[in-house]
Design a protein around this motif. Structure first.
Motif, PDB file in Angstrom:
ATOM      1  N   UNK A 185      23.632  28.851 -11.265  1.00  0.00           N
ATOM      2  CA  UNK A 185      25.030  29.039 -10.881  1.00  0.00           C
ATOM      3  C   UNK A 185      25.155  28.942  -9.375  1.00  0.00           C
ATOM      4  N   UNK A 186      26.255  28.374  -8.924  1.00  0.00           N
ATOM      5  CA  UNK A 186      26.494  28.308  -7.486  1.00  0.00           C
ATOM      6  C   UNK A 186      26.647  29.705  -6.899  1.00  0.00           C
ATOM      7  N   UNK A 187      27.160  30.642  -7.697  1.00  0.00           N
ATOM      8  CA  UNK A 187      27.260  32.055  -7.316  1.00  0.00           C
ATOM      9  C   UNK A 187      26.764  32.869  -8.513  1.00  0.00           C
ATOM     10  N   UNK A 188      25.476  33.185  -8.507  1.00  0.00           N
ATOM     11  CA  UNK A 188      24.863  33.822  -9.677  1.00  0.00           C
ATOM     12  C   UNK A 188      25.458  35.196  -9.943  1.00  0.00           C
ATOM     13  N   UNK A 203      24.067  43.751 -14.591  1.00  0.00           N
ATOM     14  CA  UNK A 203      22.961  42.836 -14.316  1.00  0.00           C
ATOM     15  C   UNK A 203      22.014  43.465 -13.303  1.00  0.00           C
ATOM     16  N   UNK A 204      20.746  43.055 -13.379  1.00  0.00           N
ATOM     17  CA  UNK A 204      19.719  43.536 -12.457  1.00  0.00           C
ATOM     18  C   UNK A 204      19.206  42.342 -11.660  1.00  0.00           C
ATOM     19  N   UNK A 205      19.202  42.467 -10.340  1.00  0.00           N
ATOM     20  CA  UNK A 205      18.701  41.390  -9.489  1.00  0.00           C
ATOM     21  C   UNK A 205      17.219  41.602  -9.218  1.00  0.00           C
ATOM     22  N   UNK A 206      16.431  40.576  -9.478  1.00  0.00           N
ATOM     23  CA  UNK A 206      14.985  40.668  -9.284  1.00  0.00           C
ATOM     24  C   UNK A 206      14.585  40.090  -7.934  1.00  0.00           C
ATOM     25  N   UNK A 207      13.324  40.292  -7.566  1.00  0.00           N
ATOM     26  CA  UNK A 207      12.847  39.851  -6.262  1.00  0.00           C
ATOM     27  C   UNK A 207      12.899  38.339  -6.097  1.00  0.00           C
ATOM     28  N   UNK A 208      12.848  37.584  -7.209  1.00  0.00           N
ATOM     29  CA  UNK A 208      12.887  36.119  -7.116  1.00  0.00           C
ATOM     30  C   UNK A 208      14.304  35.573  -7.055  1.00  0.00           C
ATOM     31  N   UNK A 224      20.657  31.036  -8.348  1.00  0.00           N
ATOM     32  CA  UNK A 224      21.299  30.030  -7.511  1.00  0.00           C
ATOM     33  C   UNK A 224      20.308  28.896  -7.282  1.00  0.00           C
ATOM     34  N   UNK A 225      20.794  27.697  -6.936  1.00  0.00           N
ATOM     35  CA  UNK A 225      19.895  26.532  -6.927  1.00  0.00           C
ATOM     36  C   UNK A 225      18.621  26.701  -6.100  1.00  0.00           C
ATOM     37  N   UNK A 226      18.726  27.239  -4.896  1.00  0.00           N
ATOM     38  CA  UNK A 226      17.525  27.378  -4.061  1.00  0.00           C
ATOM     39  C   UNK A 226      16.514  28.328  -4.689  1.00  0.00           C
ATOM     40  N   UNK A 227      17.000  29.425  -5.253  1.00  0.00           N
ATOM     41  CA  UNK A 227      16.096  30.379  -5.899  1.00  0.00           C
ATOM     42  C   UNK A 227      15.463  29.775  -7.149  1.00  0.00           C
ATOM     43  N   UNK A 229      14.789  26.565  -7.655  1.00  0.00           N
ATOM     44  CA  UNK A 229      13.783  25.582  -7.255  1.00  0.00           C
ATOM     45  C   UNK A 229      12.526  26.253  -6.713  1.00  0.00           C
ATOM     46  N   UNK A 230      12.700  27.392  -6.020  1.00  0.00           N
ATOM     47  CA  UNK A 230      11.534  28.124  -5.538  1.00  0.00           C
ATOM     48  C   UNK A 230      10.743  28.722  -6.698  1.00  0.00           C
ATOM     49  N   UNK A 231      11.434  29.210  -7.729  1.00  0.00           N
ATOM     50  CA  UNK A 231      10.759  29.849  -8.867  1.00  0.00           C
ATOM     51  C   UNK A 231      10.061  28.831  -9.759  1.00  0.00           C
ATOM     52  N   UNK A 232      10.746  27.705 -10.047  1.00  0.00           N
ATOM     53  CA  UNK A 232      10.255  26.789 -11.078  1.00  0.00           C
ATOM     54  C   UNK A 232       9.656  25.496 -10.532  1.00  0.00           C
ATOM     55  N   UNK A 233       9.831  25.239  -9.235  1.00  0.00           N
ATOM     56  CA  UNK A 233       9.199  24.070  -8.628  1.00  0.00           C
ATOM     57  C   UNK A 233       9.765  22.747  -9.068  1.00  0.00           C
ATOM     58  N   UNK A 234      11.003  22.729  -9.546  1.00  0.00           N
ATOM     59  CA  UNK A 234      11.660  21.478  -9.932  1.00  0.00           C
ATOM     60  C   UNK A 234      13.137  21.564  -9.564  1.00  0.00           C
TER      61      UNK A 234
END
Length: 294
Positions: A185-188, A203-208, A224-227, A229-234
């Motif tokens: 989401x653009x605004x998770x 909702x609970x926000x995690x460290x990732x 959000x998109x940057x998070x 891509x950092x988590x899943x590498x794609x």
């Protein structure tokens, strides 16, 4: 035994039960998921709705629920109910989360009273032909998907035990359970608010950077998109209306055994947080496999 009281704060929804994934070619999709090391059910036709599916059943996390990936294709487009025409079209991938309720009629009343525009439940009884064994007849009541930031629908099982055959729950890749639906989401935080209201929990926000919300134990996690891509590498999928399904998180018993199977089957994968298979190998879905925790 007295029936369990309905959870009114979650509008009668008890669990995120399974993920409906649209595929254009059910045979090819079945082959792709077998290469990922899953054991699939035989093809089943829901003739009254013009659809066919194969399931990847896993171990439920909540009593009365199932836990599976549903690969769904169109068998006869002329019979598709109106709410399913948009769902079963476009690019392959998750199109709806299916929630479990113990009472579809009561859940329908609560949802409609709260402003969710569901039509009355449809009763479905379908034949499931098991090669070498004959047929069984799953029955359920279903509320078909409605417009929402992420489409969802609601199901009440009448014989959930049919989905829980031990031989279907043991997978060569050691998969145990579906842990989460993953979205972008653009605004998770704002996107999660819709489901906080639906489920009646925060909702609970995690460290990732994921925002997780659930009516039971299986979560919807929004990044959000940057998070993402950092988590899943794609790359994150495009979120045309601000939010989109991206994939799923699955618990496995043995990541090394999974990795060896993927290598043997020529399935590209990456070790990021868990073992990640990208959408090209999983019918439009990112799949993150993580080690099972007690």
């Amino acid at each position: 035994m007295e029936p369990k009281p309905m959870n009114t704060s979650s509008h009668g929804i008890e669990e995120l039960d399974h993920l409906m994934t649209y595929v254009a070619d059910l045979d090819a999709a079945g082959t792709a998921y077998e290469r990922l090391g899953f054991r699939l059910t035989p093809v089943s036709n829901i003739a009254s709705m013009g659809i066919a599916n194969r399931l990847v059943p896993m171990r439920p996390r909540t009593p009365g629920a199932a836990n599976f990936i549903e690969l769904m294709g169109v068998a006869d487009a002329s019979l598709l109910p109106a709410p399913m025409r948009e769902v079963l079209s476009g690019a392959p991938g998750i199109k709806s989360m299916v929630m479990m309720t113990g009472d579809a009629q009561a859940a329908h009343r609560m949802l409609v009273d709260a402003g969710y525009p569901f039509a009355a439940p449809s009763h479905v009884r379908r034949e499931w032909a098991i090669p070498g064994e004959g047929s069984v007849w799953p029955e359920f009541d279903v509320l078909l998907p409605i417009p929402a930031p992420l489409k969802f629908n609601v199901c009440q099982y009448h014989n959930v035990e049919l989905y829980l055959r031990e031989d279907w729950l043991e997978h060569p890749n050691t998969a145990e359970s579906l842990l989460a639906a993953i979205g972008v989401a653009s605004d998770a935080r704002s996107a999660a608010a819709y489901f906080e209201r639906l489920f009646g929990v925060a909702a609970v926000r995690s460290a990732d950077g994921g925002h997780a919300v659930s009516p039971g134990r299986t979560e919807l996690v929004l990044y959000e998109p940057a998070a993402f891509e950092a988590r899943f590498g794609c790359p994150a999928p495009a979120a045309g209306d601000g939010v989109a399904y991206a994939g799923m998180r699955i618990a496995v018993r043995d990541r090394d055994r999974l990795a060896a199977l993927l290598d043997a089957n020529g399935v590209p994968h990456a070790r990021v947080g868990g073992i990640v298979v990208d959408p090209r190998s999983a019918c439009g879905n990112v799949i993150e496999f993580v080690e099972r925790t007690p």
